[in-house]
Structures are given as C-alpha cells and as structure tokens.
Design a protein around this motif. Structure first.
Motif: not given
Length: 114
Positions: A26-54
């Motif tokens: 959702w664009p509103s969620v992307l806006q919230a990510l930027g507004d809260c100060g997150i500069a980079n955010f990635s999610i990687f998935r391997d099977g059922t394991t999610l790896y979050f990097f911020m």
C-alpha cells in the motif's frame, strides 16, 4: 546509519501470496516507512524463512513511530495470518530479536564498520 536484521517464519502454503502482496505494498505503508526514518528496507525469502534488513538513523525510534502509524498497523493486522506465530502490529522489535552484525565491508568506505 544503524542497520537492523531479523527473521520471521511464514506458515507453509503462504509463500506465493506473501510474495504477491509485497509487489503491491500500500502506498500509505511505503509513505509511513519513509516518514519514520527508514532509509532502506529489504525482505528476502528462502522457503518459509523471511530475512528483514533495515537501515535507519535511529532504528528503535523509527520502529516506535512506525508502530504508531494506523496504516502500518492495519497492514500488519490484515497480513498476520502469514506467520507461524502471532505478530503484534505494535510490538516494535520486542518480538523480533535483532541479529547482531559481526562483519561489514563497504567498497566506498575508508574503513569497514561494525
């Protein structure tokens, strides 16, 4: 810039749906990510394991702000069925123990940082 890394586990059978909804965040969620100060955010998935990097100037502050955002909270509630265990939309990083960084190399940096 602080870097944060953590993992979550998907319920089996939700891999394709999880990937699909993250192609249309959702664009509103992307806006919230930027507004809260997150500069980079990635999610990687391997099977059922999610790896979050911020990356954020102050990760914990950014998470507090993000978790007070109604659209981010709604996104988490709508998609909570993806996860093996209940994910509280306002948990901050308490339910997501951060994985410590032990090595970093940056080609454009005068020295490697930890």
């Amino acid at each position: 810039m602080e870097r944060a890394f953590f993992t979550l586990r998907l319920n089996r059978g939700f891999e394709d749906e999880y990937d699909r909804v993250h192609k249309e965040v959702w664009p509103s969620v992307l806006q919230a990510l930027g507004d809260c100060g997150i500069a980079n955010f990635s999610i990687f998935r391997d099977g059922t394991t999610l790896y979050f990097f911020m990356e954020a100037a102050d990760f914990r502050r950014s998470m507090r702000i993000l978790n007070e955002d109604p659209e981010h909270t709604r996104w988490n509630q709508v998609h909570s069925h993806f996860f093996e265990y209940s994910v509280s939309p306002n948990s901050g990083d308490a339910e997501f123990p951060l994985i410590p960084e032990v090595f970093r190399f940056e080609a454009n940096s005068s020295s490697s940082e930890k």
